[in-house]
Design a protein around this motif. Structure first.
Motif, PDB file in Angstrom:
ATOM      1  N   PRO A  24       0.819  -1.218   0.000  1.00 18.88           N
ATOM      2  CA  PRO A  24       0.000   0.000   0.000  1.00 18.88           C
ATOM      3  C   PRO A  24       0.850   1.265   0.000  1.00 18.88           C
ATOM      4  O   PRO A  24       1.930   1.312   0.601  1.00 18.88           O
ATOM      5  CB  PRO A  24      -0.819  -0.124   1.289  1.00 18.88           C
ATOM      6  N   ALA A  25       0.357   2.304  -0.694  1.00 19.14           N
ATOM      7  CA  ALA A  25       1.022   3.611  -0.743  1.00 19.14           C
ATOM      8  C   ALA A  25       0.022   4.653  -0.261  1.00 19.14           C
ATOM      9  O   ALA A  25      -0.609   5.343  -1.067  1.00 19.14           O
ATOM     10  CB  ALA A  25       1.502   3.910  -2.153  1.00 19.14           C
TER      11      ALA A  25
ATOM     12  N   GLY B 210      -1.272  -3.025  -4.290  1.00 18.90           N
ATOM     13  CA  GLY B 210      -2.362  -3.837  -3.766  1.00 18.90           C
ATOM     14  C   GLY B 210      -3.714  -3.162  -3.908  1.00 18.90           C
ATOM     15  O   GLY B 210      -4.672  -3.500  -3.217  1.00 18.90           O
ATOM     16  N   GLY B 211      -3.782  -2.198  -4.842  1.00 14.36           N
ATOM     17  CA  GLY B 211      -5.018  -1.450  -5.044  1.00 14.36           C
ATOM     18  C   GLY B 211      -5.238  -0.363  -4.017  1.00 14.36           C
ATOM     19  O   GLY B 211      -6.273   0.311  -4.055  1.00 14.36           O
ATOM     20  N   ILE B 212      -4.287  -0.163  -3.106  1.00 11.00           N
ATOM     21  CA  ILE B 212      -4.468   0.808  -2.031  1.00 11.00           C
ATOM     22  C   ILE B 212      -3.541   2.001  -2.236  1.00 11.00           C
ATOM     23  O   ILE B 212      -2.333   1.934  -1.977  1.00 11.00           O
ATOM     24  CB  ILE B 212      -4.196   0.160  -0.653  1.00 11.00           C
ATOM     25  N   ALA B 213      -4.088   3.072  -2.763  1.00  7.74           N
ATOM     26  CA  ALA B 213      -3.396   4.363  -2.907  1.00  7.74           C
ATOM     27  C   ALA B 213      -4.477   5.425  -2.866  1.00  7.74           C
ATOM     28  O   ALA B 213      -4.790   6.064  -3.880  1.00  7.74           O
ATOM     29  CB  ALA B 213      -2.592   4.417  -4.197  1.00  7.74           C
ATOM     30  N   PRO B 214      -5.087   5.626  -1.712  1.00 10.68           N
ATOM     31  CA  PRO B 214      -6.311   6.437  -1.612  1.00 10.68           C
ATOM     32  C   PRO B 214      -6.142   7.904  -1.961  1.00 10.68           C
ATOM     33  O   PRO B 214      -7.126   8.580  -2.252  1.00 10.68           O
ATOM     34  CB  PRO B 214      -6.721   6.264  -0.141  1.00 10.68           C
ATOM     35  N   ARG B 215      -4.899   8.420  -1.925  1.00  8.46           N
ATOM     36  CA  ARG B 215      -4.685   9.833  -2.219  1.00  8.46           C
ATOM     37  C   ARG B 215      -4.134  10.079  -3.624  1.00  8.46           C
ATOM     38  O   ARG B 215      -3.803  11.214  -3.965  1.00  8.46           O
ATOM     39  CB  ARG B 215      -3.729  10.444  -1.189  1.00  8.46           C
ATOM     40  N   LEU B 216      -4.049   9.051  -4.429  1.00  5.66           N
ATOM     41  CA  LEU B 216      -3.494   9.190  -5.779  1.00  5.66           C
ATOM     42  C   LEU B 216      -4.401  10.077  -6.618  1.00  5.66           C
ATOM     43  O   LEU B 216      -5.583   9.790  -6.796  1.00  5.66           O
ATOM     44  CB  LEU B 216      -3.335   7.822  -6.434  1.00  5.66           C
TER      45      LEU B 216
ATOM     46  N   TRP C  82      -7.123  -2.049 -13.790  1.00  2.59           N
ATOM     47  CA  TRP C  82      -7.928  -0.841 -13.719  1.00  2.59           C
ATOM     48  C   TRP C  82      -9.146  -0.974 -12.821  1.00  2.59           C
ATOM     49  O   TRP C  82      -9.893  -0.005 -12.629  1.00  2.59           O
ATOM     50  CB  TRP C  82      -8.364  -0.424 -15.121  1.00  2.59           C
ATOM     51  N   SER C  83      -9.349  -2.150 -12.252  1.00  2.75           N
ATOM     52  CA  SER C  83     -10.446  -2.306 -11.292  1.00  2.75           C
ATOM     53  C   SER C  83     -10.031  -1.895  -9.882  1.00  2.75           C
ATOM     54  O   SER C  83     -10.848  -1.917  -8.961  1.00  2.75           O
ATOM     55  CB  SER C  83     -10.926  -3.761 -11.274  1.00  2.75           C
ATOM     56  N   SER C  84      -8.768  -1.511  -9.704  1.00  3.56           N
ATOM     57  CA  SER C  84      -8.270  -1.118  -8.392  1.00  3.56           C
ATOM     58  C   SER C  84      -9.009   0.122  -7.880  1.00  3.56           C
ATOM     59  O   SER C  84      -9.376   1.015  -8.650  1.00  3.56           O
ATOM     60  CB  SER C  84      -6.767  -0.833  -8.454  1.00  3.56           C
ATOM     61  N   SER C  85      -9.179   0.172  -6.581  1.00  3.61           N
ATOM     62  CA  SER C  85      -9.964   1.257  -5.978  1.00  3.61           C
ATOM     63  C   SER C  85      -9.276   2.605  -6.077  1.00  3.61           C
ATOM     64  O   SER C  85      -9.941   3.650  -5.995  1.00  3.61           O
ATOM     65  CB  SER C  85     -10.247   0.930  -4.503  1.00  3.61           C
TER      66      SER C  85
ATOM     67  N   LEU D 286     -13.564   6.210 -16.449  1.00  3.25           N
ATOM     68  CA  LEU D 286     -14.271   7.488 -16.406  1.00  3.25           C
ATOM     69  C   LEU D 286     -15.504   7.408 -15.508  1.00  3.25           C
ATOM     70  O   LEU D 286     -15.812   8.349 -14.766  1.00  3.25           O
ATOM     71  CB  LEU D 286     -14.677   7.910 -17.817  1.00  3.25           C
ATOM     72  N   ALA D 287     -16.194   6.277 -15.570  1.00  2.00           N
ATOM     73  CA  ALA D 287     -17.397   6.121 -14.756  1.00  2.00           C
ATOM     74  C   ALA D 287     -17.073   6.029 -13.273  1.00  2.00           C
ATOM     75  O   ALA D 287     -17.882   6.442 -12.426  1.00  2.00           O
ATOM     76  CB  ALA D 287     -18.159   4.871 -15.195  1.00  2.00           C
ATOM     77  N   SER D 288     -15.891   5.507 -12.943  1.00  2.00           N
ATOM     78  CA  SER D 288     -15.534   5.319 -11.529  1.00  2.00           C
ATOM     79  C   SER D 288     -14.660   6.449 -10.996  1.00  2.00           C
ATOM     80  O   SER D 288     -14.242   6.397  -9.832  1.00  2.00           O
ATOM     81  CB  SER D 288     -14.802   3.985 -11.350  1.00  2.00           C
ATOM     82  N   ALA D 289     -14.359   7.457 -11.815  1.00  2.00           N
ATOM     83  CA  ALA D 289     -13.519   8.573 -11.378  1.00  2.00           C
ATOM     84  C   ALA D 289     -14.232   9.894 -11.630  1.00  2.00           C
ATOM     85  O   ALA D 289     -13.867  10.650 -12.536  1.00  2.00           O
ATOM     86  CB  ALA D 289     -12.173   8.538 -12.100  1.00  2.00           C
ATOM     87  N   PRO D 290     -15.248  10.198 -10.843  1.00  2.00           N
ATOM     88  CA  PRO D 290     -16.060  11.408 -11.098  1.00  2.00           C
ATOM     89  C   PRO D 290     -15.299  12.709 -10.918  1.00  2.00           C
ATOM     90  O   PRO D 290     -15.752  13.750 -11.401  1.00  2.00           O
ATOM     91  CB  PRO D 290     -17.193  11.284 -10.072  1.00  2.00           C
TER      92      PRO D 290
END
Length: 534
Positions: free
Chosen positions: A146-147, A171-177, A189-192, A219-223
């Motif tokens: 995680p980052a 690991g799909g964890i970079a909440p501030r990216l 590209w399914s990473s959160s 695009l649909a998941s990144a408003p």
């Protein structure tokens, strides 16, 4: 060789500079501000080392200030990176592993994997990261933890052939990216972490790495996405199988859309499936695909951008169109640019002017609906059919065209000169006007497709029939006759001098200029006019 330890100058002189009496926190802040603003990490560290030599106190301040040591780079020796990580404490860490081909000798000599392995131990502190990776194994080996504070990531693969298995970065964890730039690296590209992106840029991607449908899913998941750029990428192996339809992806924050060198069918699918009401920049460049209906593309992909295009023309007050047999390039921009600037650059390879010119006419509008601005129109055709000429006849009613350039051809100049002298009823009524009534500059390239007689007749009909009510609606012309590289025939040379002088003095002609690539045999070096003052 002397082994004496160097002493800071201030201590040699037995003085305590006034600045050293300041609180340590203030000295630390001054040092941070004094460092040069440069992307070259090696230069920054050199300046930092010089600062350490001011005094023992300053050296202690520098060594104990974590924010001064928050960079790891292959541009500096390995032991310097180790020291930087140690002294940076718990502050966010920036990591730069460059393309060794274009960087310093030191970067070429270091193994980027060694630097990556060192930096990856502190991946939880990564903030701004730019990585050039030589192999696909590096992603799955070093970029899986995680980052949590990562904000900006640029990742490039040095290989074209072995990046086909998607990697679950961090690991799909970079909440501030917020900003992600990817070159030739397959991402899961399914990473959160996709949800929080503000900027996404993709280069040199192949269809095994991303597809048009995946772009729509992103695009649909990144408003919050504000900018998307996809360049030199092959999004779908069989683009004709794509389907256009609901649901429409709403992107209220999208400002910049840039597509270069990707399949136009994929562009059509993506643009047709989104709505970006606050778009400020739209670029579609250099695509080739014979599998589409160009009129359908203009309607489906660009129809909902019409308001944006008209708003851009209204604010910029100018645009440029280059129309040829295969394509139409249309652009409008401001200089200098700013955060509130509007611009578009469109390369529409429609294969027929009747489609592209007809669409541009619809966007600009005619009559009362026209978005009047200064439009420079450059035409370069080798073939035209009646449908194309009909499109230009309709477009010639536009009051926006102020400059018209007719390139080297054998078919177009004659009909266009005829249009300039043909009076037509305006769409909104009123007095008849000649073709392109606001035209101020006319540039002709010499060819066998027209003569000075054609030009003289056109000028005579355009201005000879002008009455007082239309006098203020038609501008005088500045005519430029440009010599062709490919043709030895130059209207206006030699025996046609008298005709050129007559044209120059004709009603409605403000100036006439001839540009020749070489002097013609028998030309007068200087033409004297009796009435002219020296």
């Amino acid at each position: 060789m002397s082994t004496t330890k160097s002493t800071p100058p201030s201590e040699e002189w037995g003085m305590t500079p006034s600045i050293c009496k300041l609180p340590l926190e203030l000295i630390s802040y001054i040092i941070v501000l004094s460092l040069p603003e440069t992307t070259r990490i090696d230069q920054r560290l050199k300046a930092l080392n010089s600062t350490r030599m001011v005094s023992r106190m300053w050296r202690n301040v520098v060594d104990s200030t974590p924010s001064l040591w928050n960079v790891v780079s292959d541009l500096v020796p390995f032991h310097v990176n180790s020291t930087s990580i140690q002294r940076s404490g718990g502050c966010p860490l920036d990591v730069y592993i460059t393309n060794r081909t274009f960087q310093s000798r030191l970067a070429k000599e270091q193994n980027p994997i060694d630097v990556l392995e060192l930096a990856s131990r502190e991946i939880k502190r990564w903030s701004k990261v730019s990585l050039w990776l030589p192999s696909s194994n590096a992603c799955s080996t070093y970029l899986t933890s995680p980052a949590p504070v990562l904000r900006d990531l640029h990742i490039t693969s040095g290989s074209w052939g072995d990046y086909t298995t998607p990697v679950a970065l961090f690991g799909g964890i970079a909440p501030r990216l917020e900003a992600l730039e990817v070159d030739r690296v397959p991402i899961d590209w399914s990473s959160s972490f996709v949800h929080g992106l503000r900027e996404l840029e993709l280069h040199d991607m192949i269809d095994e790495q991303i597809s048009a449908q995946q772009v729509l899913d992103i695009l649909a998941s990144a408003p919050m996405l504000k900018r998307i750029s996809i360049c030199k990428s092959f999004l779908d192996h069989h683009p004709q199988t794509l389907r256009i339809g609901p649901p429409i992806v709403q992107l209220p924050n999208m400002n910049i859309i840039n597509f270069e060198d990707i399949e136009i069918r994929a562009v059509e699918v993506i643009l047709s499936s989104i709505r970006a009401p606050n778009c400020r920049s739209l670029t579609i460049l250099r695509w080739e695909d014979d599998e589409i209906d160009p009129s359908d593309f203009s309607e489906r992909a660009l129809g909902h951008f019409t308001d944006f295009l008209r708003r851009t023309l209204s604010i910029n007050k100018k645009s440029f169109i280059h129309s040829s047999d295969e394509s139409m390039q249309w652009e409008s921009s401001q200089w200098p640019t700013g955060p509130d600037s509007l611009d578009f650059v469109l390369d529409l390879r429609c294969g027929a002017p009747v489609t592209s010119v007809g669409w541009a006419t619809g966007v600009i509008g005619l009559g009362a609906q026209e978005m009047e601005h200064n439009l420079e129109l450059c035409l370069a055709h080798e073939r035209l059919d009646e449908g194309d000429l009909t499109a230009y006849r309709s477009f010639s009613r536009s009051r926006s065209v102020t400059k018209l350039v007719l390139s080297d051809d054998h078919t177009l100049t004659g009909p266009i000169l005829e249009l300039l002298g043909t009076w037509q009823e305006p769409k909104d009524g009123g007095d008849p006007l000649p073709g392109f009534p606001s035209l101020r500059v006319l540039t002709l390239t010499t060819s066998e497709g027209w003569t000075l007689d054609d030009l003289e007749v056109s000028i005579s009909r355009r201005f000879g029939e002008r009455c007082d009510s239309t006098n203020s609606k038609i501008s005088d012309l500045n005519i430029i006759i440009q010599a062709s590289w490919f043709n030895d025939y130059h209207p206006g040379s030699g025996p046609e001098l008298i005709q050129l002088q007559r044209l120059r003095a004709a009603k409605g002609v403000e100036s006439l200029t001839r540009n020749l690539y070489k002097n013609q045999s028998g030309m007068l070096a200087v033409v004297y006019e009796i009435d002219a003052e020296l």
